[in-house]
Design a protein around this motif. Structure first.
Motif, PDB file in Angstrom:
ATOM      1  N   THR A   5       0.818  -1.212   0.000  1.00  4.18           N
ATOM      2  CA  THR A   5       0.000   0.000   0.000  1.00  4.18           C
ATOM      3  C   THR A   5       0.853   1.264   0.000  1.00  4.18           C
ATOM      4  O   THR A   5       0.320   2.356  -0.152  1.00  4.18           O
ATOM      5  CB  THR A   5      -0.937   0.031   1.226  1.00  4.18           C
ATOM      6  N   ARG A  22      -6.098  -2.813 -12.121  1.00  5.26           N
ATOM      7  CA  ARG A  22      -7.301  -2.855 -11.299  1.00  5.26           C
ATOM      8  C   ARG A  22      -7.914  -4.242 -11.323  1.00  5.26           C
ATOM      9  O   ARG A  22      -7.681  -5.016 -12.240  1.00  5.26           O
ATOM     10  CB  ARG A  22      -8.312  -1.824 -11.775  1.00  5.26           C
ATOM     11  N   ARG A  58     -13.718  -8.434  -1.652  1.00  7.14           N
ATOM     12  CA  ARG A  58     -12.366  -7.858  -1.643  1.00  7.14           C
ATOM     13  C   ARG A  58     -11.349  -8.862  -2.172  1.00  7.14           C
ATOM     14  O   ARG A  58     -10.442  -8.503  -2.923  1.00  7.14           O
ATOM     15  CB  ARG A  58     -11.984  -7.409  -0.233  1.00  7.14           C
ATOM     16  N   ARG A  81      -4.943   0.049  -3.303  1.00  3.67           N
ATOM     17  CA  ARG A  81      -6.074   0.543  -2.520  1.00  3.67           C
ATOM     18  C   ARG A  81      -7.328  -0.233  -2.892  1.00  3.67           C
ATOM     19  O   ARG A  81      -7.406  -0.859  -3.939  1.00  3.67           O
ATOM     20  CB  ARG A  81      -6.347   2.027  -2.827  1.00  3.67           C
ATOM     21  N   TYR A  82      -8.336  -0.133  -2.018  1.00  8.20           N
ATOM     22  CA  TYR A  82      -9.672  -0.651  -2.297  1.00  8.20           C
ATOM     23  C   TYR A  82     -10.644   0.520  -2.337  1.00  8.20           C
ATOM     24  O   TYR A  82     -10.476   1.508  -1.630  1.00  8.20           O
ATOM     25  CB  TYR A  82     -10.162  -1.586  -1.180  1.00  8.20           C
ATOM     26  N   ASP A  83     -11.684   0.357  -3.129  1.00  9.48           N
ATOM     27  CA  ASP A  83     -12.789   1.306  -3.141  1.00  9.48           C
ATOM     28  C   ASP A  83     -14.054   0.479  -3.313  1.00  9.48           C
ATOM     29  O   ASP A  83     -14.025  -0.576  -3.959  1.00  9.48           O
ATOM     30  CB  ASP A  83     -12.635   2.299  -4.292  1.00  9.48           C
ATOM     31  N   ALA A  84     -15.140   0.931  -2.748  1.00  6.10           N
ATOM     32  CA  ALA A  84     -16.408   0.215  -2.887  1.00  6.10           C
ATOM     33  C   ALA A  84     -17.531   1.227  -3.015  1.00  6.10           C
ATOM     34  O   ALA A  84     -17.515   2.282  -2.362  1.00  6.10           O
ATOM     35  CB  ALA A  84     -16.658  -0.691  -1.684  1.00  6.10           C
ATOM     36  N   ASN A  85     -18.483   0.912  -3.872  1.00  5.77           N
ATOM     37  CA  ASN A  85     -19.638   1.781  -4.088  1.00  5.77           C
ATOM     38  C   ASN A  85     -20.875   0.925  -4.298  1.00  5.77           C
ATOM     39  O   ASN A  85     -20.807  -0.119  -4.949  1.00  5.77           O
ATOM     40  CB  ASN A  85     -19.444   2.645  -5.349  1.00  5.77           C
ATOM     41  N   THR A  92     -23.200  -4.033  -4.962  1.00  2.00           N
ATOM     42  CA  THR A  92     -22.005  -3.267  -4.612  1.00  2.00           C
ATOM     43  C   THR A  92     -20.845  -3.663  -5.500  1.00  2.00           C
ATOM     44  O   THR A  92     -20.645  -4.843  -5.780  1.00  2.00           O
ATOM     45  CB  THR A  92     -21.630  -3.522  -3.137  1.00  2.00           C
ATOM     46  N   VAL A  94     -16.712  -3.603  -5.835  1.00  2.58           N
ATOM     47  CA  VAL A  94     -15.480  -3.475  -5.059  1.00  2.58           C
ATOM     48  C   VAL A  94     -14.340  -3.417  -6.068  1.00  2.58           C
ATOM     49  O   VAL A  94     -14.218  -4.291  -6.930  1.00  2.58           O
ATOM     50  CB  VAL A  94     -15.283  -4.644  -4.075  1.00  2.58           C
ATOM     51  N   LEU A  95     -13.532  -2.381  -5.948  1.00  6.01           N
ATOM     52  CA  LEU A  95     -12.423  -2.144  -6.853  1.00  6.01           C
ATOM     53  C   LEU A  95     -11.118  -2.186  -6.068  1.00  6.01           C
ATOM     54  O   LEU A  95     -11.004  -1.551  -5.026  1.00  6.01           O
ATOM     55  CB  LEU A  95     -12.579  -0.773  -7.508  1.00  6.01           C
ATOM     56  N   TYR A  97      -7.094  -1.357  -6.780  1.00  6.54           N
ATOM     57  CA  TYR A  97      -6.299  -0.707  -7.810  1.00  6.54           C
ATOM     58  C   TYR A  97      -4.937  -0.312  -7.267  1.00  6.54           C
ATOM     59  O   TYR A  97      -4.734  -0.233  -6.056  1.00  6.54           O
ATOM     60  CB  TYR A  97      -7.028   0.513  -8.387  1.00  6.54           C
TER      61      TYR A  97
END
Length: 107
Positions: A5, A22, A58, A81-85, A92, A94-95, A97
């Motif tokens: 990270t 990604r 994840r 990193r992770y991102d979620a929307n 949902t 989950v990305l 990248y």
């Protein structure tokens, strides 16, 4: 594959930047899962059904990130990193990248 990270990798030097990589997954909760989670919500505490779903999403995104980086010829991913929307009701994304790089041990 080394995944960190941080923006650098102590003990290694970056010899080539390959670009953004990604991994993406889109998950939904089942009706049965929602009912089970509703029961857990009623009693409070950790909602283990949702925790398991989030961890699986994840992991899938992470594994897809690794596949993408390997396909580009990377041996490391920096600044992961992770991102979620939530993209729809009970759906949902989950990305995962980061930056794909080739690293070598520092001299």
């Amino acid at each position: 594959m080394i995944v960190v990270t941080t923006n650098d990798l102590p003990g290694y030097k970056v010899v080539k930047h390959l670009g953004v990589v990604r991994g993406l997954t889109v998950r939904s909760r089942s009706i049965v899962g929602n009912i089970g989670a509703a029961i857990q919500i009623f009693f409070g505490g950790n909602i283990t059904l949702y925790t398991k779903l989030a961890e699986q999403a994840r992991q899938e995104a992470y594994e897809e990130l690794i596949r993408h980086a390997e396909a580009m010829g990377a041996n490391a991913v920096l600044a992961m990193r992770y991102d979620a929307n939530e993209i729809a009701a009970a759906v949902t994304e989950v990305l995962a990248y980061g930056t794909a790089v080739v690293v070598e041990p520092a001299a």
